[in-house]
Structure formats: structure tokens, C-alpha cells
Write a protein that holds these residues in place. Structure first.
Motif: not given
Ligand code: TMP
Length: 212
Positions: A12-13, A15, A142-147, A151, A154, A158
């Protein structure tokens, strides 16, 4: 079958969805015929299955049910969209494919890579990708990018702990060992521009090997 079947994989995350769209544009600008699509989804029936699999309300879903639904969505998407595009000589860029099932359901959920491979072989026959671009990034990043930038929507996956996403990464590492000819790894922690350049290099190598 002509065409070139390329899958984008990773946690995840990483890109990959954004990069896939950029790669699509640049290949099309070179006059190549490109189909960009995604899993689970890409066509109506598979998008409906996606909604069932990823709905946050479906917390009771059994791991084998989940694996079978992904395989069912994959089958329909392959028959309706991917195969016809390849037959017309397109480069098909697919955001996730069989390796997601092997890493997430086979390895991270503990169903077994071989077991999940066998239900997927029933679904896809010998339609394996020519090239799989793996977007490597630590799950925390990756997860911190999503949060951080919201992006995408949810989904039920997740809700999993970091340990699940760490196992997903280990699963992908297993797959790289298993399918070294097909897998190419990209450092997805770089800037978007550098990631796009690296993906372009591996796709150009694959294109050199075939004549579209
Ligand atoms: P996406 O966020 O890349 O659209 O993918 C949806 C989620 O589904 C993501 O968490 C990865 C997961 N997934 C699987 O677990 N198995 C699969 O076979 C596929 C295609 C996706």
C-alpha cells in the motif's frame, strides 16, 4: 498472443497507481497502443466483486472466500479486458494481478503460496505477465503516505495491523525468488520522477525483446 502484459505490484502507498498513469501517457505519446487497468476491478463485474471484497463492513469474510473472490474478479477481467487487448497487440499495464493474491492471501494471510497459486491457475490458465514491476517500499513509509495525503479510499485491508503489511512485503520477497525472470524491483521511496524513469527503463528493456 501478441502484445505485452505488464503488472505493477507492491504494498500500500507505493505510488504504483500514479506512476502507471504517467507511464501510460508516455507510451501512448510514442504511438504505442496501451490499455491501463486495475485489479480487483477494471470492468463492471469485477468492480462489483471489488466492492464486496473491500467493503469495510465485511469483517466476517473468511480468508479463502477472499482469495476465491479475487480469483473470480481476475478471471472475468482477464477474459473481458486483458486478453482482447493483448490480442490486438496492446501493451497492458495492470495495477496488481496474481502476485497480489500470492503475497496478501497466500503469504500474509497464511493460506500458502502454492494453494493460492493453484486456484489462480484455474482462473487464468497460462496467462502470466511478461513483466512484473515491483515497487519496493517499507510498509511504514507506504502506510504513512496514504494517511498523510488521503491518496485513495480506505478499504477493509487498511484495517490490518502493520505486522500484516510487513508479511505482505516478505511474501513479495518470496515471489521475487520464485519468479526472478519476470520480476524487476524499483526503489519506490525515491521521488516520483526517479521512479517513473526507472520504470521506463525496465519497460523499454521488455519492449526491445518483442516487436509490437
Ligand atoms: P489497491 O488499493 O491497489 O486498489 O488494492 C486493493 C486492495 O486489495 C489492496 O489492499 C491489495 C488487495 N489485494 C489483495 O489482497 N489480493 C489481490 O489479489 C489483489 C488484486 C488486491
Amino acid at each position: 498472443m501478441s502484445g505485452l502484459f505488464i503488472t505493477f505490484e507492491g504494498p500500500e502507498g507505493a505510488g504504483k497507481t500514479t506512476v502507471l498513469q504517467e507511464i501510460k501517457k508516455s507510451l501512448a505519446a510514442r504511438g504505442l497502443q496501451v490499455t491501463a487497468t486495475r485489479e480487483p476491478g477494471g470492468i463492471d463485474i469485477a468492480e462489483q466483486i471489488r466492492e464486496v471484497i473491500l467493503n469495510e463492513k465485511n469483517t466476517l469474510m473468511d480468508a479463502k472466500t477472499e482469495a476465491l473472490l479475487y480469483a473470480a474478479a481476475r478471471r472475468q477481467h482477464l477474459v473481458e479486458k486483458v486478453k482482447p487487448a493483448l490480442e490486438q497487440g496492446h501493451i497492458v499495464l495492470c495495477d496488481r494481478f496474481i502476485d497480489s493474491s500470492l503475497a496478501y492471501q497466500g503469504y500474509a494471510r497464511g493460506l500458502g503460496i502454492d494453494e493460492v497459486l493453484s486456484i489462480n491457475e484455474f482462473a487464468i490458465g497460462d496467462m502470466m505477465p511478461n513483466l512484473t514491476v515491483y515497487f519496493s517500499i517499507k510498509p511504514e513509509e507506504g502506510l504513512s503516505r496514504i494517511h498523510a495525503n488521503g491518496l485513495r479510499e480506505k478499504n477493509r485491508l487498511d484495517l490490518e495491523e502493520l505486522s500484516f503489511h510487513t508479511r505482505v512485503r516478505e511474501g513479495y520477497h518470496e515471489l521475487m525468488k520464485r519468479f526472478p525472470k519476470r520480476f524487476r524491483t524499483i526503489d519506490a521511496s525515491q521521488s516520483k520522477e526517479r521512479v517513473i524513469e526507472d520504470v521506463q527503463i525496465v519497460i523499454n528493456e521488455a519492449l526491445k525483446k518483442i516487436q509490437l
